[in-house]
Write a protein that holds these residues in place. Structure first.
Motif, short mmCIF file in Angstrom:
data_model
loop_
_atom_site.label_atom_id
_atom_site.label_comp_id
_atom_site.label_asym_id
_atom_site.label_seq_id
_atom_site.Cartn_x
_atom_site.Cartn_y
_atom_site.Cartn_z
N LEU A 29 1.12 -1.46 -0.22
CA LEU A 29 0.03 0.20 -0.38
C LEU A 29 0.94 1.53 0.25
CD1 LEU A 29 -3.18 -1.17 2.64
CD2 LEU A 29 -3.18 -1.24 -0.42
N ARG A 30 1.64 0.89 -0.76
CA ARG A 30 2.67 2.32 -0.20
C ARG A 30 2.50 2.97 -1.68
NH1 ARG A 30 9.01 2.01 -0.50
NH2 ARG A 30 8.78 2.15 2.19
N GLU A 31 2.36 4.67 -0.68
CA GLU A 31 2.00 5.87 -1.90
C GLU A 31 0.24 5.94 -2.20
OE1 GLU A 31 4.48 6.60 -5.24
OE2 GLU A 31 5.75 6.61 -3.73
N ILE A 32 -0.45 4.70 -1.53
CA ILE A 32 -1.93 4.72 -1.78
C ILE A 32 -2.55 6.19 -1.07
CG2 ILE A 32 -3.30 3.68 -1.53
CD1 ILE A 32 -1.97 2.05 -3.65
N ASP A 33 -3.38 6.56 -1.29
CA ASP A 33 -3.93 7.07 -0.70
C ASP A 33 -4.50 6.77 0.68
OD1 ASP A 33 -6.59 6.08 -1.05
OD2 ASP A 33 -7.26 8.15 -2.39
N ASP A 34 -5.12 7.99 1.42
CA ASP A 34 -5.83 7.92 3.15
C ASP A 34 -7.13 6.36 3.03
OD1 ASP A 34 -3.52 8.62 4.54
OD2 ASP A 34 -3.98 11.14 4.24
N PRO A 35 -7.77 6.87 2.46
CA PRO A 35 -9.16 5.85 2.37
C PRO A 35 -8.92 4.91 1.90
CG PRO A 35 -9.42 8.57 1.04
CD PRO A 35 -8.08 8.51 1.62
N ALA A 36 -8.08 4.89 0.97
CA ALA A 36 -7.50 3.15 0.60
C ALA A 36 -6.93 1.93 1.68
CB ALA A 36 -6.98 3.58 -0.73
N ILE A 37 -5.82 3.11 2.21
CA ILE A 37 -5.12 2.56 3.52
C ILE A 37 -6.09 1.98 4.42
CG2 ILE A 37 -3.67 2.65 5.65
CD1 ILE A 37 -1.95 4.49 3.72
N LEU A 38 -7.46 2.98 4.89
CA LEU A 38 -8.29 2.71 6.16
C LEU A 38 -9.69 1.53 5.38
CD1 LEU A 38 -9.10 6.46 7.30
CD2 LEU A 38 -8.44 4.63 8.56
N ALA A 39 -9.41 1.48 4.00
CA ALA A 39 -10.64 -0.10 3.69
C ALA A 39 -9.93 -1.17 3.50
CB ALA A 39 -10.79 1.25 2.20
N TRP A 40 -8.26 -0.85 3.48
CA TRP A 40 -6.99 -1.95 3.62
C TRP A 40 -7.46 -2.02 5.45
CZ3 TRP A 40 -3.88 -4.87 6.69
CH2 TRP A 40 -3.50 -5.66 6.18
N ALA A 41 -7.26 -1.85 6.25
CA ALA A 41 -7.45 -2.02 7.09
C ALA A 41 -8.81 -2.32 7.94
CB ALA A 41 -7.15 -0.57 8.27
N ALA A 42 -9.56 -1.50 8.06
CA ALA A 42 -11.30 -2.31 8.12
C ALA A 42 -11.26 -3.89 7.49
CB ALA A 42 -12.09 -1.12 7.78
N ASP A 43 -11.08 -3.78 6.46
CA ASP A 43 -10.82 -5.23 5.36
C ASP A 43 -10.08 -6.19 6.73
OD1 ASP A 43 -12.51 -4.27 3.62
OD2 ASP A 43 -11.14 -4.28 1.84
N ASN A 44 -8.98 -6.04 7.09
CA ASN A 44 -8.65 -7.15 7.54
C ASN A 44 -8.59 -6.51 9.18
OD1 ASN A 44 -6.41 -8.10 5.23
ND2 ASN A 44 -6.61 -5.74 4.78
N GLU A 45 -9.20 -6.29 9.61
CA GLU A 45 -9.81 -5.93 10.93
C GLU A 45 -8.03 -5.06 11.34
OE1 GLU A 45 -11.94 -8.79 12.59
OE2 GLU A 45 -13.42 -8.83 10.77
#
Length: 116
Positions: free
Chosen positions: A35-51
């Motif tokens: 997720l390097r250089e990915i925007d903040d909403p995408a990072i939060l979505a990944w964090a949510a998907d992976n708890e």
């Protein structure tokens, strides 16, 4: 034990210190999961998907994106916003206190600012 994800610009000395003090810590870095250089909403979505609770120094934008997820009733497993001026040892101590003395579910939909 908490499952954590550190943001791209999160202090590497804190990550290394956490891992040294607690080798079994469940901590991934954004860089480790592509997720390097990915925007903040995408990072939060990944964090949510992976708890995973997000560790960040970004007080300017990241909490706003977390609150937007909550308004849209999207999952948000939690966020710890660590002041980047906080001494490294104190940051490590406070994060390990949270890891050792709380459960993942306690931080659902919570944005916590450190220092405590």
């Amino acid at each position: 034990m908490l499952s954590l994800l550190s943001d791209e610009n999160f202090n590497g000395d804190i990550v290394r210190g956490l891992r040294l003090r607690q080798p079994s810590l469940d901590l991934l870095r954004v860089q480790d999961v592509g997720l390097r250089e990915i925007d903040d909403p995408a990072i939060l979505a990944w964090a949510a998907d992976n708890e995973r609770i997000l560790l960040t120094h970004d007080r300017a934008t990241m909490p706003d994106f977390a609150y937007e997820r909550l308004v849209r009733k999207e999952p948000m497993p939690g966020m710890f916003v660590i002041n980047d001026r906080m001494p490294i040892r104190q940051a490590i101590d406070e994060l390990l206190l949270l890891v050792d003395c709380s459960e993942q579910a306690e931080w659902k939909d919570v944005v916590l600012y450190l220092p405590l």
